[in-house]
Motif scaffolding. Structure first.
Motif, PDB file in Angstrom:
ATOM      1  N   SER A  53      -4.003  42.201  -9.724  1.00 31.74           N
ATOM      2  CA  SER A  53      -4.273  41.217 -10.854  1.00 31.74           C
ATOM      3  C   SER A  53      -3.137  40.087 -10.786  1.00 31.74           C
ATOM      4  O   SER A  53      -3.405  39.056 -11.414  1.00 31.74           O
ATOM      5  CB  SER A  53      -4.554  41.716 -12.221  1.00 31.74           C
ATOM      6  N   MET A  54      -2.002  40.513 -10.551  1.00 34.34           N
ATOM      7  CA  MET A  54      -0.819  39.579 -10.233  1.00 34.34           C
ATOM      8  C   MET A  54       0.060  39.723  -9.182  1.00 34.34           C
ATOM      9  O   MET A  54       0.159  41.030  -8.856  1.00 34.34           O
ATOM     10  CB  MET A  54      -0.059  39.428 -11.776  1.00 34.34           C
ATOM     11  N   ALA A  55       0.522  38.813  -8.528  1.00 37.69           N
ATOM     12  CA  ALA A  55       1.673  38.990  -7.433  1.00 37.69           C
ATOM     13  C   ALA A  55       2.840  37.987  -7.860  1.00 37.69           C
ATOM     14  O   ALA A  55       2.989  36.952  -8.417  1.00 37.69           O
ATOM     15  CB  ALA A  55       0.997  38.369  -6.110  1.00 37.69           C
ATOM     16  N   PHE A  56       3.918  38.735  -7.652  1.00 38.18           N
ATOM     17  CA  PHE A  56       5.250  38.041  -7.769  1.00 38.18           C
ATOM     18  C   PHE A  56       5.881  37.673  -6.427  1.00 38.18           C
ATOM     19  O   PHE A  56       6.290  38.888  -5.911  1.00 38.18           O
ATOM     20  CB  PHE A  56       6.377  39.048  -8.447  1.00 38.18           C
ATOM     21  N   GLU A  63      -1.395  36.085   5.352  1.00 41.65           N
ATOM     22  CA  GLU A  63      -1.896  37.201   5.671  1.00 41.65           C
ATOM     23  C   GLU A  63      -1.493  38.385   4.407  1.00 41.65           C
ATOM     24  O   GLU A  63      -2.252  39.454   4.482  1.00 41.65           O
ATOM     25  CB  GLU A  63      -1.197  37.715   6.861  1.00 41.65           C
ATOM     26  N   LYS A  64      -0.460  38.173   3.815  1.00 46.67           N
ATOM     27  CA  LYS A  64      -0.124  38.963   2.791  1.00 46.67           C
ATOM     28  C   LYS A  64      -0.405  38.666   1.157  1.00 46.67           C
ATOM     29  O   LYS A  64      -0.541  39.421   0.521  1.00 46.67           O
ATOM     30  CB  LYS A  64       1.365  39.306   2.980  1.00 46.67           C
ATOM     31  N   ILE A  65      -0.495  37.110   1.190  1.00 44.37           N
ATOM     32  CA  ILE A  65      -0.714  36.695  -0.471  1.00 44.37           C
ATOM     33  C   ILE A  65      -2.217  36.134  -0.403  1.00 44.37           C
ATOM     34  O   ILE A  65      -2.828  36.407  -1.187  1.00 44.37           O
ATOM     35  CB  ILE A  65       0.413  35.804  -0.728  1.00 44.37           C
ATOM     36  N   PHE A  66      -2.542  35.379   0.550  1.00 45.48           N
ATOM     37  CA  PHE A  66      -3.634  34.482   0.246  1.00 45.48           C
ATOM     38  C   PHE A  66      -4.952  35.620   0.840  1.00 45.48           C
ATOM     39  O   PHE A  66      -6.199  34.923   0.506  1.00 45.48           O
ATOM     40  CB  PHE A  66      -3.800  33.401   1.360  1.00 45.48           C
ATOM     41  N   THR A  67      -4.640  36.622   1.127  1.00 38.33           N
ATOM     42  CA  THR A  67      -5.817  37.748   1.200  1.00 38.33           C
ATOM     43  C   THR A  67      -5.850  38.731  -0.007  1.00 38.33           C
ATOM     44  O   THR A  67      -7.059  39.210   0.064  1.00 38.33           O
ATOM     45  CB  THR A  67      -5.641  38.831   2.390  1.00 38.33           C
ATOM     46  N   CYS A 101      -6.040  36.666  -8.748  1.00 42.22           N
ATOM     47  CA  CYS A 101      -4.814  37.129  -8.596  1.00 42.22           C
ATOM     48  C   CYS A 101      -3.921  36.119  -9.218  1.00 42.22           C
ATOM     49  O   CYS A 101      -3.881  34.959  -8.719  1.00 42.22           O
ATOM     50  CB  CYS A 101      -4.461  37.683  -7.460  1.00 42.22           C
ATOM     51  N   LEU A 102      -3.173  36.445 -10.377  1.00 43.82           N
ATOM     52  CA  LEU A 102      -2.081  35.481 -10.616  1.00 43.82           C
ATOM     53  C   LEU A 102      -0.920  35.526  -9.730  1.00 43.82           C
ATOM     54  O   LEU A 102      -0.477  36.367  -9.230  1.00 43.82           O
ATOM     55  CB  LEU A 102      -1.752  35.781 -12.171  1.00 43.82           C
ATOM     56  N   VAL A 103      -0.714  34.177  -9.681  1.00 42.27           N
ATOM     57  CA  VAL A 103       0.900  33.982  -8.855  1.00 42.27           C
ATOM     58  C   VAL A 103       1.923  33.647  -9.702  1.00 42.27           C
ATOM     59  O   VAL A 103       1.895  32.538 -10.434  1.00 42.27           O
ATOM     60  CB  VAL A 103       0.537  32.979  -7.655  1.00 42.27           C
ATOM     61  N   VAL A 126      -4.016  32.786  -6.726  1.00 48.29           N
ATOM     62  CA  VAL A 126      -4.241  32.789  -5.246  1.00 48.29           C
ATOM     63  C   VAL A 126      -5.303  31.581  -4.789  1.00 48.29           C
ATOM     64  O   VAL A 126      -5.005  30.962  -3.875  1.00 48.29           O
ATOM     65  CB  VAL A 126      -4.663  34.084  -4.574  1.00 48.29           C
ATOM     66  N   GLU A 127      -6.499  31.662  -5.511  1.00 48.90           N
ATOM     67  CA  GLU A 127      -7.340  30.541  -4.991  1.00 48.90           C
ATOM     68  C   GLU A 127      -6.692  29.137  -5.049  1.00 48.90           C
ATOM     69  O   GLU A 127      -7.061  28.457  -4.414  1.00 48.90           O
ATOM     70  CB  GLU A 127      -8.524  30.708  -5.992  1.00 48.90           C
TER      71      GLU A 127
END
Length: 254
Positions: A148-151, A180-184, A189-191, A205-206
């Motif tokens: 749901s979130m990525a730092f 490959e690691k974030i846009f997938t 997903c919150l950035v 991400v979108e």
């Protein structure tokens, strides 16, 4: 992924999928380097982690941890920063029991070194480590277990990305890391980046897949842009990098 057990520097940490109690999240700002520090905590167990603490604001972070009744397990860095000194060393003194964490590929000292695929657990939650080199060889992105979130550290910023012209940076590597690691990750997903210089706090991400002016380019075009940014040298790099290579396990001098 539930129940997968990983090892980080000899300690068993779990990749955890269930939540139950809502996550506690606080985003804090350090104005000189425009750095965001993130406090993540489990409201039930009271266990917590800090991502990208800054030396000057470490006392603020420690005070908030105490006020919220949390137990800080780890002070985690997304990479060896060049624009500020990490607060992880000081936090180890201010909050006994806290351990410093950084990627093994960063070359920096820390209590625990992590690698791609390792997870850091705090209570019912965990963040997965995704290697995202390019800004530096040791950059990582931390993804919450439910995606749901990525730092994203300096790898992916809001409508931008980290520079690649120092600290063994590589534009081509960064491009592939992000794609490959974030846009997938899921589009919603919150950035949460390590920095922002325009007053923005969060993206998705979108949004970045479709609106980021650099990372919507082809890889070849991206490399050309990054090779011609002609940015000034970071003001604190000569002090920050040597300090950050050791500050994860040493208390910085006052």
């Amino acid at each position: 992924m539930a129940g997968t057990v990983l090892r980080v520097a000899g300690r068993r940490l779990s990749r955890h999928s269930g939540s139950g109690a809502p996550l506690l999240l606080r985003q804090m700002f350090e104005p000189k380097s425009c750095t965001y520090t993130y406090l993540l905590g489990d409201r039930e167990s009271r266990e917590a982690i800090l991502i990208d603490p800054v030396l000057e604001t470490a006392p603020r972070d420690a005070q908030l941890v105490k006020e919220l009744g949390l137990r800080l397990l780890y002070a985690v860095n997304t990479h060896c920063h060049a624009d500020h000194i990490t607060g992880s060393g000081l936090l180890r003194s201010l909050l006994p029991g806290c351990q410093s964490v950084i990627s093994r590929l960063s070359g920096a000292q820390a209590d625990l070194h992590i690698e791609d695929g390792d997870s850091i657990r705090f209570g019912r939650f965990a963040v997965e480590t995704r290697a995202s080199p390019g800004h530096t060889p040791g950059c990582v992105t931390f993804v919450l277990n439910d995606h749901s979130m990525a730092f994203t550290g300096d790898a992916l910023l809001i409508r931008g990305c980290g520079r690649t012209d120092f600290q063994q940076g590589c534009a081509k590597t960064l491009y592939h890391s992000v794609h490959e690691k974030i846009f997938t990750l899921p589009g919603d997903c919150l950035v949460y980046p390590a920095h922002d210089y325009h007053g923005l706090t969060v993206s998705t991400v979108e949004e970045e897949r479709t609106l980021n002016p650099r990372l919507t380019l082809s890889c070849e075009e991206f490399v050309k842009v990054m090779d011609n940014l002609n940015l000034p040298k970071p003001e604190q790099i000569d002090v920050a990098v040597p300090a950050n290579l050791r500050c994860g396990v040493q208390t910085p001098p006052s």
